[in-house]
Design a protein around this motif. Structure first.
Motif, PDB file in Angstrom:
ATOM      1  N   ALA A 255       3.418 -19.141   0.421  1.00  7.05           N
ATOM      2  CA  ALA A 255       2.436 -18.676  -0.570  1.00  7.05           C
ATOM      3  C   ALA A 255       1.748 -17.393  -0.135  1.00  7.05           C
ATOM      4  O   ALA A 255       0.542 -17.224  -0.320  1.00  7.05           O
ATOM      5  N   ASP A 256       2.522 -16.491   0.478  1.00  6.68           N
ATOM      6  CA  ASP A 256       2.017 -15.183   0.931  1.00  6.68           C
ATOM      7  C   ASP A 256       0.904 -15.315   1.961  1.00  6.68           C
ATOM      8  O   ASP A 256       0.113 -14.378   2.160  1.00  6.68           O
ATOM      9  N   SER A 257       0.823 -16.434   2.658  1.00  4.88           N
ATOM     10  CA  SER A 257      -0.258 -16.638   3.625  1.00  4.88           C
ATOM     11  C   SER A 257      -0.061 -15.816   4.890  1.00  4.88           C
ATOM     12  O   SER A 257      -1.015 -15.625   5.648  1.00  4.88           O
ATOM     13  N   THR A 258       1.149 -15.329   5.163  1.00  2.00           N
ATOM     14  CA  THR A 258       1.400 -14.475   6.330  1.00  2.00           C
ATOM     15  C   THR A 258       1.875 -13.089   5.913  1.00  2.00           C
ATOM     16  O   THR A 258       2.465 -12.365   6.709  1.00  2.00           O
ATOM     17  N   LEU A 259       1.632 -12.722   4.661  1.00  2.00           N
ATOM     18  CA  LEU A 259       2.058 -11.418   4.158  1.00  2.00           C
ATOM     19  C   LEU A 259       1.058 -10.357   4.618  1.00  2.00           C
ATOM     20  O   LEU A 259       0.160  -9.962   3.884  1.00  2.00           O
ATOM     21  N   VAL A 260       1.221  -9.881   5.847  1.00  2.00           N
ATOM     22  CA  VAL A 260       0.338  -8.845   6.362  1.00  2.00           C
ATOM     23  C   VAL A 260       0.725  -7.495   5.751  1.00  2.00           C
ATOM     24  O   VAL A 260       1.790  -7.340   5.140  1.00  2.00           O
ATOM     25  N   TYR A 261      -0.116  -6.515   5.946  1.00  2.00           N
ATOM     26  CA  TYR A 261       0.023  -5.228   5.266  1.00  2.00           C
ATOM     27  C   TYR A 261       1.351  -4.550   5.601  1.00  2.00           C
ATOM     28  O   TYR A 261       2.082  -4.105   4.700  1.00  2.00           O
ATOM     29  N   THR A 262       1.677  -4.456   6.880  1.00  2.00           N
ATOM     30  CA  THR A 262       2.900  -3.756   7.270  1.00  2.00           C
ATOM     31  C   THR A 262       4.149  -4.486   6.790  1.00  2.00           C
ATOM     32  O   THR A 262       5.176  -3.860   6.520  1.00  2.00           O
ATOM     33  N   MET A 263       4.063  -5.801   6.657  1.00  2.00           N
ATOM     34  CA  MET A 263       5.204  -6.561   6.164  1.00  2.00           C
ATOM     35  C   MET A 263       5.438  -6.286   4.686  1.00  2.00           C
ATOM     36  O   MET A 263       6.594  -6.154   4.236  1.00  2.00           O
ATOM     37  N   TYR A 264       4.364  -6.176   3.918  1.00  2.00           N
ATOM     38  CA  TYR A 264       4.513  -5.841   2.503  1.00  2.00           C
ATOM     39  C   TYR A 264       4.986  -4.393   2.348  1.00  2.00           C
ATOM     40  O   TYR A 264       5.750  -4.075   1.438  1.00  2.00           O
ATOM     41  N   LEU A 265       4.525  -3.517   3.239  1.00  2.00           N
ATOM     42  CA  LEU A 265       5.008  -2.136   3.237  1.00  2.00           C
ATOM     43  C   LEU A 265       6.515  -2.100   3.475  1.00  2.00           C
ATOM     44  O   LEU A 265       7.251  -1.362   2.799  1.00  2.00           O
ATOM     45  N   TYR A 266       6.982  -2.891   4.438  1.00  2.00           N
ATOM     46  CA  TYR A 266       8.419  -2.976   4.710  1.00  2.00           C
ATOM     47  C   TYR A 266       9.169  -3.510   3.494  1.00  2.00           C
ATOM     48  O   TYR A 266      10.248  -3.009   3.135  1.00  2.00           O
ATOM     49  N   ALA A 280       2.877   5.779   0.321  1.00  2.00           N
ATOM     50  CA  ALA A 280       1.476   5.754  -0.084  1.00  2.00           C
ATOM     51  C   ALA A 280       0.721   4.644   0.646  1.00  2.00           C
ATOM     52  O   ALA A 280      -0.421   4.838   1.099  1.00  2.00           O
ATOM     53  N   MET A 281       1.343   3.479   0.784  1.00  2.00           N
ATOM     54  CA  MET A 281       0.714   2.387   1.529  1.00  2.00           C
ATOM     55  C   MET A 281       0.479   2.782   2.982  1.00  2.00           C
ATOM     56  O   MET A 281      -0.561   2.448   3.568  1.00  2.00           O
ATOM     57  N   ALA A 282       1.432   3.479   3.578  1.00  2.00           N
ATOM     58  CA  ALA A 282       1.298   3.888   4.976  1.00  2.00           C
ATOM     59  C   ALA A 282       0.114   4.840   5.153  1.00  2.00           C
ATOM     60  O   ALA A 282      -0.647   4.726   6.132  1.00  2.00           O
ATOM     61  N   TRP A 283      -0.082   5.750   4.224  1.00  2.00           N
ATOM     62  CA  TRP A 283      -1.191   6.687   4.351  1.00  2.00           C
ATOM     63  C   TRP A 283      -2.535   6.007   4.111  1.00  2.00           C
ATOM     64  O   TRP A 283      -3.536   6.356   4.749  1.00  2.00           O
ATOM     65  N   VAL A 284      -2.573   5.033   3.235  1.00  2.00           N
ATOM     66  CA  VAL A 284      -3.812   4.272   3.058  1.00  2.00           C
ATOM     67  C   VAL A 284      -4.146   3.511   4.340  1.00  2.00           C
ATOM     68  O   VAL A 284      -5.312   3.467   4.770  1.00  2.00           O
ATOM     69  N   LEU A 285      -3.129   2.927   4.969  1.00  2.00           N
ATOM     70  CA  LEU A 285      -3.351   2.220   6.236  1.00  2.00           C
ATOM     71  C   LEU A 285      -3.876   3.172   7.304  1.00  2.00           C
ATOM     72  O   LEU A 285      -4.786   2.829   8.067  1.00  2.00           O
ATOM     73  N   LEU A 286      -3.305   4.371   7.372  1.00  2.00           N
ATOM     74  CA  LEU A 286      -3.767   5.354   8.350  1.00  2.00           C
ATOM     75  C   LEU A 286      -5.238   5.700   8.122  1.00  2.00           C
ATOM     76  O   LEU A 286      -6.025   5.765   9.074  1.00  2.00           O
ATOM     77  N   LEU A 287      -5.610   5.903   6.866  1.00  2.00           N
ATOM     78  CA  LEU A 287      -6.994   6.238   6.562  1.00  2.00           C
ATOM     79  C   LEU A 287      -7.934   5.078   6.887  1.00  2.00           C
ATOM     80  O   LEU A 287      -9.035   5.283   7.421  1.00  2.00           O
ATOM     81  N   VAL A 288      -7.509   3.844   6.589  1.00  2.00           N
ATOM     82  CA  VAL A 288      -8.349   2.681   6.875  1.00  2.00           C
ATOM     83  C   VAL A 288      -8.557   2.531   8.380  1.00  2.00           C
ATOM     84  O   VAL A 288      -9.682   2.281   8.846  1.00  2.00           O
ATOM     85  N   ILE A 289      -7.487   2.684   9.159  1.00  2.00           N
ATOM     86  CA  ILE A 289      -7.619   2.593  10.613  1.00  2.00           C
ATOM     87  C   ILE A 289      -8.549   3.677  11.131  1.00  2.00           C
ATOM     88  O   ILE A 289      -9.370   3.448  12.029  1.00  2.00           O
ATOM     89  N   GLY A 290      -8.436   4.888  10.565  1.00  2.00           N
ATOM     90  CA  GLY A 290      -9.329   5.961  10.971  1.00  2.00           C
ATOM     91  C   GLY A 290     -10.781   5.657  10.665  1.00  2.00           C
ATOM     92  O   GLY A 290     -11.678   5.904  11.489  1.00  2.00           O
ATOM     93  N   VAL A 291     -11.055   5.091   9.489  1.00  2.00           N
ATOM     94  CA  VAL A 291     -12.424   4.747   9.108  1.00  2.00           C
ATOM     95  C   VAL A 291     -12.969   3.637  10.004  1.00  2.00           C
ATOM     96  O   VAL A 291     -14.113   3.708  10.482  1.00  2.00           O
ATOM     97  N   VAL A 292     -12.159   2.607  10.236  1.00  2.00           N
ATOM     98  CA  VAL A 292     -12.605   1.499  11.088  1.00  2.00           C
ATOM     99  C   VAL A 292     -12.893   1.997  12.505  1.00  2.00           C
ATOM    100  O   VAL A 292     -13.905   1.619  13.123  1.00  2.00           O
ATOM    101  N   THR A 293     -12.032   2.847  13.028  1.00  2.00           N
ATOM    102  CA  THR A 293     -12.248   3.399  14.362  1.00  2.00           C
ATOM    103  C   THR A 293     -13.528   4.233  14.403  1.00  2.00           C
ATOM    104  O   THR A 293     -14.309   4.151  15.365  1.00  2.00           O
ATOM    105  N   ALA A 294     -13.753   5.036  13.364  1.00  2.00           N
ATOM    106  CA  ALA A 294     -14.970   5.846  13.316  1.00  2.00           C
ATOM    107  C   ALA A 294     -16.212   4.958  13.266  1.00  2.00           C
ATOM    108  O   ALA A 294     -17.229   5.259  13.916  1.00  2.00           O
TER     109      ALA A 294
END
Length: 312
Positions: A255-266, A280-294
């Protein structure tokens, strides 16, 4: 008395000119040694990133030429794709579960190793080994067998197969990451060994017990190392793929309980051949990681203690 005349038309080399020439020679030698890295970064990192950014604005299926669609991939992602948001929620839950548990276990083991008198090198190597092996597909498949129906966990506790239960499957994936606590443990151990013993002696003289010494001495002095591990493990957690792929047999279930972001991207890029959408998903992930790190760097000012600064 004999004098030597300087020939007409010849320029005398001055000391500043010699220094400038020497500086240029050193810079040229530096660029020669840096050229393999610069070439590798340009060809293997910067160029693919530029191509990926372009593809994120196109409709591309790996077989036909890219067709420019503008922001359609991004609008579809945010407004028309419920599985995308399920993958976002699953990834956030994974990060919240896996990162604190991994860092807590790594710190506890590092504290235990610091107090050991004999066999420290052996146990340090033994605890570090999962960090080298845990990222492999073979270990992930073994982990799936352990948490499957009739597996070790089922036989010991009678809880059934975790990988087939929506409420437990993600926890099984997170525990595989927690098990790979060796790398942050080694970093914690190095940080603990740098804390001066005089601080603990002064705290003991003031009547501080073990728990108070941990809160008042160990945690503040170890906060830069804790911050480093937190940033590193958070970034890695957002990019988790192999454990979820192996445990769910590449389907992200149940039931998509282990559907993590990179797996759906794949899935979007290499299964459904929607490479533009995946970019597009990859660039959103990059931006999110950048924001979280900041955000982590911004909030670190209130809880990370640097002894050289004398304050927080």
């Amino acid at each position: 008395m004999t004098t030597t005349a300087i020939p007409t038309g010849e320029k005398r080399v001055t000391a500043p000119t010699t220094r400038r020439r020497t500086k240029r020679e050193r810079q040229g030698a530096a660029w020669v040694f840096l050229s393999p890295w610069v070439l590798g970064a340009s060809v293997l990192t910067l160029l693919p990133m530029a191509v990926s950014l372009y593809l994120s604005f196109t409709d591309y299926n790996l077989f036909d030429p890219p067709h420019w669609v503008g922001l359609r991939n991004y609008t579809q992602m945010f407004t028309e794709d419920p599985r995308y948001w399920r993958s976002v929620t699953t990834t956030l839950m994974y990060v919240v579960i896996a990162v604190p548990l991994q860092l807590a276990l790594a710190l506890v083991v590092a504290l235990a190793l610091k107090s050991m008198k004999r066999g420290k090198a052996f146990y340090r190597s033994a605890f570090y080994a999962p960090s080298l092996l845990g990222a492999s597909m073979s270990i992930a498949l073994v982990w799936r067998a352990v948490f499957n129906d009739g597996g070790t966990v089922d036989n010991l506790f009678g809880t059934g197969g975790w990988v087939n239960r929506p409420g437990w499957a993600l926890l099984a994936v997170a525990l595989l990451t927690v098990w790979q606590f060796g790398a942050p443990m080694v970093i914690f151990l190095a940080g603990l060994q740098q804390i001066p013993a005089e601080l603990y002696e002064a705290a003991a003289v003031d009547g501080a017990g073990t728990w108070r010494q941990f809160l008042s001495v160990t945690v503040p002095m170890l906060s830069p190392v804790l911050f480093f591990n937190l940033v590193l493990q958070t970034i890695q957690a957002f990019q988790v793929f192999t454990p979820a792929f192996a445990v769910s047999a590449g389907k992200g279930g149940p039931a998509d309980s282990t559907l993590v972001y990179t797996m759906y991207l794949y899935d979007r890029g290499f299964v459904a051949s929607h490479m533009g959408y995946a970019s597009a998903m990859a660039w959103v992930l990059l931006l999110v990681i950048g924001v979280v790190t900041a955000v982590l760097f911004r909030t670190s000012r209130s809880w990370v203690f640097y002894a050289s600064e004398g304050d927080r």
